[in-house]
Scaffold this motif. Structure first.
Motif, mmCIF file in Angstrom:
data_model
loop_
_atom_site.group_PDB
_atom_site.id
_atom_site.type_symbol
_atom_site.label_atom_id
_atom_site.label_comp_id
_atom_site.label_asym_id
_atom_site.label_seq_id
_atom_site.Cartn_x
_atom_site.Cartn_y
_atom_site.Cartn_z
ATOM 1 N N UNK A 13 0.843 -1.194 0.000
ATOM 2 C CA UNK A 13 0.000 0.000 0.000
ATOM 3 C C UNK A 13 0.883 1.251 0.000
ATOM 4 N N UNK A 14 0.240 2.410 0.024
ATOM 5 C CA UNK A 14 0.948 3.665 -0.151
ATOM 6 C C UNK A 14 2.033 3.900 0.897
ATOM 7 N N UNK A 15 1.788 3.560 2.135
ATOM 8 C CA UNK A 15 2.766 3.865 3.187
ATOM 9 C C UNK A 15 4.113 3.225 2.877
ATOM 10 N N UNK A 16 4.109 1.950 2.545
ATOM 11 C CA UNK A 16 5.361 1.261 2.243
ATOM 12 C C UNK A 16 5.927 1.705 0.902
ATOM 13 N N UNK A 17 5.040 1.923 -0.063
ATOM 14 C CA UNK A 17 5.525 2.339 -1.382
ATOM 15 C C UNK A 17 6.161 3.729 -1.302
ATOM 16 N N UNK A 18 5.540 4.647 -0.581
ATOM 17 C CA UNK A 18 6.084 6.007 -0.485
ATOM 18 C C UNK A 18 7.386 6.035 0.309
ATOM 19 N N UNK A 19 7.542 5.105 1.262
ATOM 20 C CA UNK A 19 8.814 5.009 1.981
ATOM 21 C C UNK A 19 9.926 4.600 1.010
ATOM 22 N N UNK A 20 9.610 3.678 0.095
ATOM 23 C CA UNK A 20 10.593 3.296 -0.918
ATOM 24 C C UNK A 20 10.892 4.476 -1.844
ATOM 25 N N UNK A 21 9.867 5.234 -2.192
ATOM 26 C CA UNK A 21 10.086 6.417 -3.024
ATOM 27 C C UNK A 21 11.008 7.409 -2.326
ATOM 28 N N UNK A 22 10.790 7.626 -1.048
ATOM 29 C CA UNK A 22 11.674 8.527 -0.294
ATOM 30 C C UNK A 22 13.119 8.038 -0.334
ATOM 31 N N UNK A 23 13.305 6.734 -0.141
ATOM 32 C CA UNK A 23 14.657 6.176 -0.178
ATOM 33 C C UNK A 23 15.283 6.370 -1.556
ATOM 34 N N UNK A 24 14.503 6.124 -2.600
ATOM 35 C CA UNK A 24 15.008 6.309 -3.946
ATOM 36 C C UNK A 24 15.347 7.754 -4.245
ATOM 37 N N UNK A 25 14.492 8.680 -3.799
ATOM 38 C CA UNK A 25 14.746 10.099 -4.035
ATOM 39 C C UNK A 25 15.968 10.579 -3.258
ATOM 40 N N UNK A 26 16.171 10.040 -2.088
ATOM 41 C CA UNK A 26 17.368 10.400 -1.322
ATOM 42 C C UNK A 26 18.635 9.957 -2.050
ATOM 43 N N UNK A 27 18.593 8.771 -2.646
ATOM 44 C CA UNK A 27 19.762 8.308 -3.395
ATOM 45 C C UNK A 27 19.994 9.182 -4.630
#
Length: 343
Positions: free
Chosen positions: A255-269
Motif C-alpha cells: 500500500x501507499x505507506x510502504x511504497x512512499x517510503x521506498x520512493x523517499x529512499x530512492x529520491x534520497x539516493x
C-alpha cells in the motif's frame, strides 16, 4: 508541461498474448495512449507536440543493430514465409545455449532476441516502435535545451527492452535512448527513476556497468512477479557501475505507506548522486485495480508521487511505461504530472 505524442503509436496493435496458459487479448493496447492524451488535454496539462525525427544511430547507441533490424523487418519476413498473425518466438534463449552467435533464420533470431510470448511484431509495428523512441528523444532534446519538464507519451513502452533483447510489451528502451541522448548532448550524470509495478530489467541491463547513469527501480519483488529473473535488492551494479543501481522490491499487496517510503529512499539516493537531469519511467500499474498487478495505490497517491519527485528540483523527463487499468490510466498518469507541476 508539454506533451510529446504521435498517433503512429496505434500502428502497433497486438493480436494477443500467451498468459496463464491461454491466448488472450493483449493488456497493452492502443487505447492506453489515447486515454492519457485525452486526460492531459482535459486538465490543460500543456501543449501537445509531435515528435521530431532522429537518425537511426540514436537507437543503435543503445541497442544491437541486429535486433533493430529484426524489429524493422521481422514482420515482413514472417508474412513472406506464409505465416499469419504476429511474429512470435516459439523457443527462447536460456542457460546452456550458445550466446556467441545469432541464428540466420527468422525463427532463430526471434528466439535469440525475444524473451516472452507477449510481444509480437505485426506488419505496422515498426512505425509505432520507432515513433515511440522519437517521442522520448524529442522530450530529451527539449530538456537539453532548457525545458524544466516534459512528458513523452511513449507507446509501445520500453523499460523491459535490453541492449539485445526485447519483451514485456517493450521493443526499444525509450528511457535509455533518451538518457544516452542527454549524455551525448553534454549531461555528465543522468538519473532514471522507474516507478512501474514491474522491474525495468532492460534498463538495468543496459546501464549495469556504468556510473554516468544512476538507476532506481521501485517494483514488485521478482520472487513473486514478472520478469522474475532480475530486480533483486542484491544487484548494486558491477565494475564502474557498482553502487549505481538501486532496486527497491516490494511484496504483493503493498500500500501507499510502504511504497512512499521506498520512493523517499530512492529520491534520497538520487539527491545524493546529484544528476544533471532526471528521467522517470512512468508506469501506473501500481494502481489498486490494475488487472495484472498486485499493489494498492489509489488516484490521490499518484498526485503525491509527482509532488515528491518535483521536490528533487531537477529538470525532469517523464517517459510513459505501463498501466493496464485502461479506464483509469489517464487519471493516474496525469495525476503524477499535475502533482509534479504543483496542481
Amino acid at each position: 508541461m508539454d506533451v510529446i505524442f504521435s498517433p503512429d503509436h496505434a500502428l502497433h496493435a497486438s493480436p494477443g498474448e500467451l498468459n496463464s496458459g491461454e491466448f488472450v487479448p493483449a493488456f497493452e493496447k492502443p487505447e492506453r495512449a489515447d486515454i492519457i492524451l485525452r486526460r492531459a488535454q482535459e486538465v490543460g496539462l500543456g501543449p501537445v507536440r509531435a515528435p521530431l525525427s532522429f537518425p537511426p544511430d540514436h537507437l543503435t547507441r543503445i541497442h544491437d543493430p541486429r535486433m533493430v533490424e529484426l524489429l524493422r523487418n521481422g514482420a515482413a519476413e514472417w508474412k513472406a514465409a506464409g505465416r499469419k498473425g504476429g511474429a512470435f518466438p516459439f523457443t527462447f534463449f536460456t542457460r546452456g545455449f550458445r550466446a556467441d552467435r545469432v541464428p540466420e533464420t527468422l525463427e532463430g533470431r526471434l528466439a535469440w532476441f525475444c524473451f516472452d510470448a507477449g510481444t509480437p511484431l505485426t506488419e505496422t509495428s515498426w512505425q509505432a516502435i520507432e515513433s515511440s523512441a522519437h517521442v522520448a528523444l524529442t522530450g530529451a532534446k527539449a530538456i537539453s535545451e532548457g525545458a524544466r519538464s516534459m512528458f513523452a507519451l511513449c507507446r509501445p513502452p520500453g523499460h523491459h527492452a535490453g541492449s539485445d533483447h526485447y519483451g514485456g510489451y517493450c521493443f526499444l528502451n525509450n528511457a535509455a535512448i533518451a538518457a544516452q541522448y542527454l549524455l551525448d548532448q553534454g549531461a555528465k550524470r543522468v538519473a532514471i527513476l522507474d516507478v512501474d509495478y514491474h522491474h525495468g530489467n532492460g534498463t538495468q541491463q543496459i546501464f549495469y556497468h556504468r556510473d554516468d547513469v544512476l538507476l532506481v527501480n521501485i517494483h514488485a519483488t521478482p520472487d513473486q512477479e514478472y520478469p522474475y529473473l532480475l530486480g533483486f535488492a542484491d544487484e548494486p551494479g558491477a565494475g564502474p557501475g557498482e553502487g549505481y543501481n538501486l532496486n527497491l522490491p516490494l511484496p504483493w499487496g503493498t500500500e501507499w505507506a510502504a511504497w512512499s517510503a521506498a520512493l523517499d529512499a530512492g529520491c534520497q539516493r538520487i539527491a545524493q548522486y546529484a544528476p544533471d537531469v532526471l528521467l522517470v519511467s512512468l508506469g501506473v500499474d501500481t494502481y489498486r485495480n490494475d488487472p495484472i498487478s498486485q499493489f494498492k495505490l489509489d488516484h490521490e497517491h499518484f498526485t503525491r508521487m509527482g509532488a515528491r519527485i518535483a521536490a528533487l528540483g531537477l529538470p525532469t523527463l517523464f517517459v510513459m511505461e505501463g498501466g493496464y487499468a485502461v479506464a483509469e490510466i489517464g487519471v493516474n498518469a496525469v495525476n503524477v504530472l499535475t502533482g509534479f507541476d504543483g496542481g
